[in-house]
Design a protein around this motif. Structure first.
Motif, short mmCIF file in Angstrom:
data_model
loop_
_atom_site.label_atom_id
_atom_site.label_comp_id
_atom_site.label_asym_id
_atom_site.label_seq_id
_atom_site.Cartn_x
_atom_site.Cartn_y
_atom_site.Cartn_z
N TYR A 122 -25.84 6.40 30.99
CA TYR A 122 -24.90 7.79 31.19
C TYR A 122 -26.75 9.12 31.67
O TYR A 122 -26.12 10.04 31.88
N LEU A 123 -27.75 8.78 31.18
CA LEU A 123 -28.93 9.01 31.28
C LEU A 123 -29.58 8.97 32.06
O LEU A 123 -30.50 9.96 32.64
N MET A 124 -30.01 7.97 33.03
CA MET A 124 -30.50 8.01 34.09
C MET A 124 -30.30 8.38 35.33
O MET A 124 -31.74 8.15 35.74
N PRO A 125 -29.31 9.70 35.55
CA PRO A 125 -29.27 10.39 36.45
C PRO A 125 -30.84 11.40 36.43
O PRO A 125 -31.32 11.11 37.77
N ILE A 129 -41.36 0.17 36.65
CA ILE A 129 -40.14 -0.32 35.02
C ILE A 129 -40.70 -0.60 33.97
O ILE A 129 -39.67 -0.31 32.80
N ALA A 130 -42.07 0.62 33.35
CA ALA A 130 -42.49 1.16 32.56
C ALA A 130 -41.87 2.22 31.57
O ALA A 130 -41.23 2.48 30.40
N VAL A 131 -41.62 3.30 32.42
CA VAL A 131 -41.08 4.64 32.18
C VAL A 131 -39.02 3.76 31.87
O VAL A 131 -39.26 4.49 30.74
N GLY A 132 -38.78 3.09 32.50
CA GLY A 132 -37.75 2.68 32.55
C GLY A 132 -36.86 2.24 30.93
O GLY A 132 -36.52 2.49 29.88
N VAL A 133 -38.23 1.69 30.74
CA VAL A 133 -38.04 0.07 29.37
C VAL A 133 -38.06 1.32 28.43
O VAL A 133 -37.24 1.39 27.81
N ILE A 134 -39.28 2.18 29.23
CA ILE A 134 -39.81 2.78 27.33
C ILE A 134 -38.32 3.63 26.92
O ILE A 134 -38.34 4.08 26.18
N LEU A 135 -38.08 4.33 28.53
CA LEU A 135 -36.97 5.04 27.98
C LEU A 135 -35.20 4.67 27.41
O LEU A 135 -35.12 5.62 26.66
N HIS A 136 -35.52 4.19 28.82
CA HIS A 136 -33.68 3.64 28.07
C HIS A 136 -33.32 2.25 27.07
O HIS A 136 -32.13 2.43 26.65
N GLN A 172 -32.93 17.08 27.62
CA GLN A 172 -32.89 15.92 28.15
C GLN A 172 -32.65 15.95 29.76
O GLN A 172 -32.43 15.56 30.71
N GLY A 173 -32.81 17.51 30.34
CA GLY A 173 -33.37 17.49 31.91
C GLY A 173 -34.05 17.64 31.48
O GLY A 173 -34.87 17.17 32.18
#
Length: 289
Positions: free
Chosen positions: A17-20, A38-45, A137-138
């Protein structure tokens, strides 16, 4: 070592839900190395957001439905340590990108902790928590993603190409944030947390959200027109049509019987439609540019 309930409270699937914001930030950056994406996506999500979820669940000790969990189980001390472990992994991962990204991940984590920790508990201050959640979050998350994608420095945060879309994401969050509280009035009031939705009332929350959704929609249209991407306006409007329709239906039901329809199921459906519509649009926008 950690109970199954502790892992459930991390609510890892809720990161969808936070991916947009992640995809919008990616579509606003150029020549991003795949390893950084990939790194940013994994670290955050997979680590930062779940850490925040688990930490807040531990201190909230909700007995009724919360975002991502219809029937949350009783929290244990293990959840507290598990959330800190996930935060630690996120910080270690951030160090491999650059120091500014590390600092922004640290700040995001500390602010999310302050949201529910009894020593601060931003959640009990309706307008402060609304502004804080909307900004971090924004706009803050958008900027954090861009720094991670491009291995950038602070000067990048002052560029119009980053600032304007970042602030627009906050406008959208300012509308959606109160809707996440609309079914938790009873528990929030019992704990003494005067959330913005509780202060506005159920119907007032929907009127309030509708205004901010309209403002953010206009802002997105202005942004795409300003960067000469008029074609994206029609894709944006088409992609978000299901969200507008669902919100209108839910709003109509709330007008008839607010206590019956301000529930977890309706709110989660809203989240699913919203995140899916925006994820689809921003992914398409990223590849179509």
């Amino acid at each position: 070592m950690f109970k199954k309930s502790s892992w459930e409270h991390l609510r890892i699937p809720f990161s969808y839900y936070l991916m947009p914001v992640f995809w919008f930030a990616l579509s606003s950056a150029t020549d991003v190395p795949i390893v950084n994406i990939i790194a940013v996506g994994v670290i955050l999500h997979l680590f930062l957001y779940p850490s925040s979820n688990g930490y807040n669940s531990y201190f909230d000790k909700d007995e009724k439905s919360i975002g991502g969990l219809k029937n949350p189980k009783k929290v244990t001390l293990g959840l507290y340590y598990l959330s800190l472990a996930f935060f630690g992994i996120a910080l270690i991962g951030a160090l491999f990108i650059n120091s500014l990204f590390f600092a922004m991940v640290l700040i995001y984590g500390l602010v999310s902790m302050a949201y529910s920790h009894p020593a601060v508990r931003l959640k009990k201050y309706p307008y402060l928590s609304w502004i804080t959640a909307g900004f971090f979050q924004g706009a803050f998350t958008f900027a954090m993603c861009v720094i991670g994608f491009l291995d950038g420095d602070f000067s990048l945060l002052l560029e119009w190409e980053v600032l304007s879309p970042a602030l627009i994401t906050t406008l959208l969050l300012l509308g959606s944030y109160p809707l996440t509280q609309v079914y938790q009035h009873e528990e929030d009031q019992k704990r003494g947390d005067i959330t913005l939705s509780l202060k506005l009332g159920i119907k007032g929350t929907f009127y309030f959200a509708a205004i901010w959704f309209l403002v953010s929609g206009i802002a997105f249209i202005w942004y795409f027109a300003h960067i000469h991407a008029d074609w994206a306006i029609w894709w944006f409007l088409g992609s978000t049509t299901p969200l507008v329709i669902y919100f209108y239906i839910w709003f109509s039901l709330i007008i008839k019987d607010p206590n019956k329809y301000a529930n977890h199921s309706m709110a989660m459906t809203m989240n699913k439609i919203s995140s899916s519509a925006l994820n689809f649009f921003f992914i398409y926008y990223f590849f179509a540019q």
